[in-house]
Every structure is written in structure tokens, then in C-alpha cells.
Design an enzyme around this catalytic site. Structure first.
Site, PDB file in Angstrom:
ATOM      1  CG  ASP A  67      37.980  45.233  41.892  1.00  0.00           C
ATOM      2  OD1 ASP A  67      38.560  44.691  41.325  1.00  0.00           O
ATOM      3  OD2 ASP A  67      36.803  45.608  41.978  1.00  0.00           O
ATOM      4  CG  ASP A  89      39.437  43.411  37.357  1.00  0.00           C
ATOM      5  OD1 ASP A  89      39.510  43.510  38.552  1.00  0.00           O
ATOM      6  OD2 ASP A  89      38.452  43.406  36.806  1.00  0.00           O
TER       7      ASP A  89
END
Ligand SMILES: *[C@@H]1O[C@H](CO)[C@@H](O)[C@H](O)[C@H]1NC(C)=O
Ligand SMILES: *[C@@H]1O[C@H](CO)[C@@H](O)[C@H](O)[C@H]1NC(C)=O
Ligand SMILES: *[C@@H]1O[C@H](CO)[C@@H](O)[C@H](O)[C@H]1NC(C)=O
Length: 425
Positions: free
Chosen positions: A128, A315
Site C-alpha cells: 500500500d 495509492d
């Protein structure tokens, strides 16, 4: 979950299990690669849920109706899941008779995970770039939270050391939370080891994480200043290995419908076309953030139309792409039959519509092409309408998630804080 997909590729000259940090100068410079797994996750293509997740993760205002829409879609998918499980259970019985191992049901819903090893225990986690903590499901969790998950057992690890008085408590995802204690352990990713990596050992996770069976934690790749360990922030794995890498960077090569890869320490130029364009990143808040100020729809050669400059976060832990509202409106104005549906919290269009490509400015120096095919995110109930992979943001912050990464190969340069982009090869 098909475990045959679980492969770790070693690249370059690897010194076996040499501590990578903090005594990084003794170590040979290296590179490594981690393939991703496809997670047949029924929540993966819940458009409203993914949109809600993006808003909540970054604390953006949530449009009216979206929470209800996400919940309705979850209920619908739960009953669809039960049906499919029954069907596949039946076909397993038949397959067993002819000695064939049943394949994972083909559902089209994918989320991507990658394996890491903590104290010798392999755990699949979500890489992430929008957060900076490493935490995992553990045997410390209440029994009701652990069914189906891989659990890290700190007692079983010979190298685990508790760090007293430190803890983590994170709120993200679809309002999801995770909290627990902190320890250090030997963490290995793609053949590279950090001997004293801070690891969050979850003692509590919210129902969203419990329900996401194949995912057993997060591997944060944002900057360590975003780390949520209290009272003392801890370094990410990437920060700990950066100085020992051949180049201080990692790349995301995430493709639609196939196993992608994260690679550390080198740029594999066979994975992208042309040359990479480098865009400086504003890392003040700890995100991989850049500016964007123009777009065009459908035609590569037309000039970009200016819009108010917005900040964008790259992201990998978010599925959809939230863009400037005006860009979203102008884009869908070119999509016949598209409609903002308040009860779904986002834009839908007839699934048989051929979507135009979207061209977006990145930092005033690069134009990223988002392929129309990648913008068709998921079928809604009935199969006639599809949910848009691109939606308008409710704030000035834009979040470019997997829909973006499917179109672009992206390098994250930790040495000079810039992002390199080029279309996939
Ligand atoms: C954790 O590992 C220890 C040591 O191997 C073992 O005794 C214990 O039962 C394990 N805990 C769980 C919940 O599996
Ligand atoms: C960062 O480093 C890369 C590769 O080493 C280089 O090509 C790029 O121009 C640099 N970016 C900036 C913004 O200086
Ligand atoms: C694309 O834009 C260029 C330049 O504005 C124009 O000449 C061309 O006709 C356009 N192509 C299409 C297919 O609209």
C-alpha cells in the site's frame, strides 16, 4: 486462492539472508521482485464499496447515499457468494472422482496481494503506497476475527522481540480499523531481509478486515513520517532497505486481470514503453503526492484543457481513481448513457459502451493515458449497467488507485522523491 500463483522471483546477485538494515553499508547492492497474487475476493468489484473506501481512507467528504449503496451491494454480493460456493462445492465432488483438483471459481473479481515472511512465517499482505505501517493478522486476535486468515504467531518466531510501550492504531479502508502491539522481527520480502523490522501484531481488527479473507495485513510503502506507531514512529521496510538497494526505488507493474509485480532496486525497462518521465513528488505529508492541472478526452493529439491545479496521491492500496469533479463530468459527458446515480453514489453507464481514453496531466511534464477499457470497473446488478472506475472527488485531493496503475508503469524513487511514469509495455 490458488497457491501455485505464490512465486517469489529473485533477481540480480542476492547474498542469502544478510541483514539489510541498519548496517546497510556491509551489504552488496541488490534488487528484488515480488509477484502479486490474484485474490478472488467477492468484495473486490463492489464499486460503491471501493468508492467509499477511497473517500474514507483519505478522510474526504462522503457523498449522500454512498454508504447505503455500498451496504446494499455488500448484501447482494454475500448472497451471490453463497450461491457460487454451493455450485463449486458440487463441482468439487465431481472433479474428485476423476482425480482433478478443482480450480478456483472464476469470478472476475480481483484484489492483489503479495507474500512476505515474518520470522519465517509467510503471510499474504496488501502492498500500500498510501500508508506507512506494516501490520499483520496474529494469533493474539480474538477467535471470532481469524477464520480463514493466515496468522502470525509471535511465540513461534525465534527472532521476534516485543517492543514494550509501543502500539499502533490505524483507521482506514472502508472505515476499517486495526490496532495492536509492536515488535521487531526478521522480515523477508523477495529474498531481502531486514533483521529488526517493526511489525504491528494486530490484537483487534474491524469486520471489514475480518471479511476480507485472503488479505492478512498491510505493507505500507508511503514515507515513514506517516507511520502510525505511537509514541515513536517506526521506519517502513523500504526505508530500512533503501540504502542497500542497487537504486533507491521500487516499481509497481500492476496489470488488469493478471499477476502484477512489485520490484525493488531496479527499473525493468522491458515492462514499459518509451522512456520514463520523472515527476517530482511533494512528500511533505508523507504521501507520494504530485500536482495535476489538465485533461483531454478521447484524442491523444488534442491539447490538454486546463483545470484548477489539484493534488493527487498515488495509492496502490486504493482500487478506484478519484479525479477532479470537472474532469469526471467532462469525461462522462462523452460517454453515451452515462449517469450519476445518487443511490449508487457514483457514475454508471451501459456496459456495452465503448469508453474513450482519458488523458491526464501529471506535474505539468507528463500526460498519462488511462485506457477506456480500464475505466469500466464492474458490472452492477442485472449486468446491463457498469460502475465507473473513475469518479469525481468531493475535495481538492485526488486519489489515483489501481485503475491508474493498470494503465501506467510507475517507479517510486525514494532517493530523490520523484515518480517515474510510462505506459506498460
Ligand atoms: C503459537 O506457537 C506456540 C509455539 O509454537 C504454540 O504453542 C501455540 O499453540 C501457538 N498458538 C496458536 C494460537 O496457534
Ligand atoms: C530521480 O532519479 C532518476 C533516476 O536516477 C532520474 O532519472 C530523475 O531525473 C530524478 N528525478 C528528479 C526529479 O530529479
Ligand atoms: C484529434 O485532435 C487533433 C488536433 O486537435 C485533430 O486534428 C484531430 O482531427 C482529432 N482527431 C479526432 C479523431 O478527433
Amino acid at each position: 486462492m490458488t497457491l501455485s500463483l505464490l512465486t517469489i522471483t529473485l533477481l540480480g546477485l542476492l547474498a542469502p539472508l544478510v541483514p539489510a538494515a541498519p548496517s546497510a553499508n556491509r551489504i552488496q547492492k541488490r534488487t528484488f521482485k515480488v509477484d502479486r497474487l490474484i485474490n478472488d475476493n467477492f468484495q473486490g468489484h463492489n464499486g460503491p464499496r471501493q468508492l467509499l473506501k477511497a473517500y474514507r481512507k483519505h478522510s474526504l467528504p462522503i457523498p449522500d447515499g454512498l454508504e447505503d449503496a455500498a451496504e446494499r451491494e455488500t448484501q447482494r454480493r454475500r448472497s451471490a457468494k453463497r450461491e457460487i460456493m454451493l455450485k463449486s462445492a458440487n463441482s468439487n465432488v465431481k472433479a474428485a472422482n476423476v482425480g482433478v483438483v478443482a480450480a478456483t471459481p472464476e469470478l472476475g473479481d480481483v484484489e492483489y496481494l503479495s507474500p512476505i515472511s515474518i520470522g519465517g512465517q509467510t503471510i499474504n499482505v496488501d502492498f500500500d503506497s498510501g500508508s506507512a505501517d506494516l501490520w499483520v493478522f496474529s494469533t493474539e486476535l480474538p477467535k471470532g476475527s481469524t477464520a480463514g486468515h493466515q496468522l502470525f504467531n509471535q511465540t513461534k518466531s525465534k527472532t521476534f522481540k516485543p517492543v514494550p510501550d509501543q502500539f499502533f492504531a490505524i483507521k482506514y479502508g472502508d472505515g476499517s480499523t486495526a490496532s495492536g502491539s509492536i515488535g521487531t522481527d526478521r522480515v523477508e520480502v523477495g529474498g531481502v531481509t531486514v533483521t529488526h523490522q517493526a511489525v504491528g501484531v494486530a490484537t483487534s481488527v474491524s469486520p471489514e478486515f475480518v471479511a476480507d479473507i485472503p488479505n492478512n495485513g498491510l505493507f505500507g510503502l508511503a514515507f515513514s513520517k506517516l507511520n502510525q506507531v505511537k509514541p515513536t514512529k517506526q521506519n517502513t521496510f523500504f526505508d530500512n532497505v533503501m540504502s542497500s538497494l542497487a537504486e533507491p526505488l521500487w516499481t509497481a507493474d500492476l496489470r488488469k486481470g493478471s499477476v502484477g509485480a512489485y520490484e525493488f532496486g531496479r527499473i525493468d525497462s522491458t515492462k514499459h514503453t518509451g522512456h520514463l518521465t520523472w515527476i517530482p513528488s511533494d512528500t511533505e505529508e508523507g504521501f507520494w503526492k504530485f500536482s495535476t492541472s489538465g485533461y483531454s478526452v478521447g484524442n491523444e493529439t488534442s491539447e490538454l484543457i486546463k483545470v484548477a491545479e489539484g493534488h493527487t496521491i498515488a495509492d496502490t492500496g486504493t482500487t478506484l481513481m478519484l479525479v477532479n469533479q470537472e474532469v469526471s463530468d467532462k469525461y462522462y459527458s462523452q460517454v453515451p448513457g452515462s449517469k450519476f446515480m445518487a443511490h449508487l453514489g457514483g457514475v454508471t453507464f451501459p456496459c456495452d459502451t465503448k469508453l474513450p481514453d482519458l488523458f491526464l496531466d501529471v506535474g505539468g511534464v507528463y500526460t498519462a493515458k488511462i485506457k477506456g477499457a480500464d475505466i469500466n470497473f464492474a458490472k452492477l446488478k442485472g449486468g446491463a449497467l457498469c460502475y465507473g472506475g473513475i469518479q469525481g472527488t468531493t475535495s481538492t485531493t485526488q486519489i489515483w488507485g489501481d485503475v491508474f496503475f493498470r494503465s501506467q508503469f510507475v517507479a517510486f524513487h525514494g532517493g530523490n522523491h520523484s515518480l517515474g511514469m510510462a505506459p506498460h509495455s
